[in-house]
Design a protein around this motif. Structure first.
Motif, PDB file in Angstrom:
ATOM      1  N   PRO A 134       0.803  -1.233   0.000  1.00  0.00           N
ATOM      2  CA  PRO A 134       0.000   0.000   0.000  1.00  0.00           C
ATOM      3  C   PRO A 134       0.836   1.284   0.000  1.00  0.00           C
ATOM      4  N   GLU A 135       1.881   1.316   0.813  1.00  0.00           N
ATOM      5  CA  GLU A 135       2.719   2.522   0.886  1.00  0.00           C
ATOM      6  C   GLU A 135       3.445   2.762  -0.433  1.00  0.00           C
TER       7      GLU A 135
ATOM      8  N   ILE B 182       1.862   6.534  -7.093  1.00  0.00           N
ATOM      9  CA  ILE B 182       0.786   7.400  -7.579  1.00  0.00           C
ATOM     10  C   ILE B 182       1.145   8.867  -7.343  1.00  0.00           C
ATOM     11  N   ASP B 183       1.754   9.160  -6.210  1.00  0.00           N
ATOM     12  CA  ASP B 183       2.208  10.534  -5.948  1.00  0.00           C
ATOM     13  C   ASP B 183       3.244  10.969  -6.990  1.00  0.00           C
ATOM     14  N   GLU B 184       4.129  10.060  -7.356  1.00  0.00           N
ATOM     15  CA  GLU B 184       5.144  10.372  -8.366  1.00  0.00           C
ATOM     16  C   GLU B 184       4.478  10.696  -9.703  1.00  0.00           C
TER      17      GLU B 184
END
Length: 85
Positions: free
Chosen positions: A62-63, A69-71
C-alpha cells in the motif's frame, strides 16, 4: 447553472425530490450520467491510463502504491499527459 451528477444513490434519493424541484424552479438544471458510463467520467479515464500504461505491472505494498501514484501526480502534464477528447 447546470449540475452533472453520476447517479449515485445519494443523488437520486426520493427524499431529495422536493429540493430538486425547488432548485429547478430557481433555474438550476440537473443532468444525470447513464448508470455506468466510465467513458464519460474523467477520473475513470485517468485511473485507466495510470493503471494500464503508467504503473509498472507488479504487486505493490500500500505505501509503495501511494508513493508511485504521488510520483505520477508530480509528473502529470510533463512526463504523464492525458488528453480528454
Amino acid at each position: 447553472m447546470v449540475v452533472i451528477l453520476d447517479n449515485a444513490s445519494i443523488d437520486t434519493a426520493k427524499k431529495l425530490k422536493p429540493y430538486w424541484d425547488l432548485l429547478e424552479e430557481k433555474g438550476m438544471r440537473f443532468y444525470f450520467l447513464p448508470p455506468y458510463s466510465p467513458e464519460l467520467d474523467r477520473i475513470e479515464l485517468l485511473w485507466h491510463k495510470m493503471k494500464y500504461e503508467w504503473l509498472p505491472f507488479k504487486t505493490y505494498a500500500p505505501e509503495e502504491l501511494e508513493l508511485t501514484i504521488d510520483e505520477i501526480g508530480r509528473g502529470f502534464r510533463s512526463k504523464y499527459v492525458l488528453i480528454f477528447c
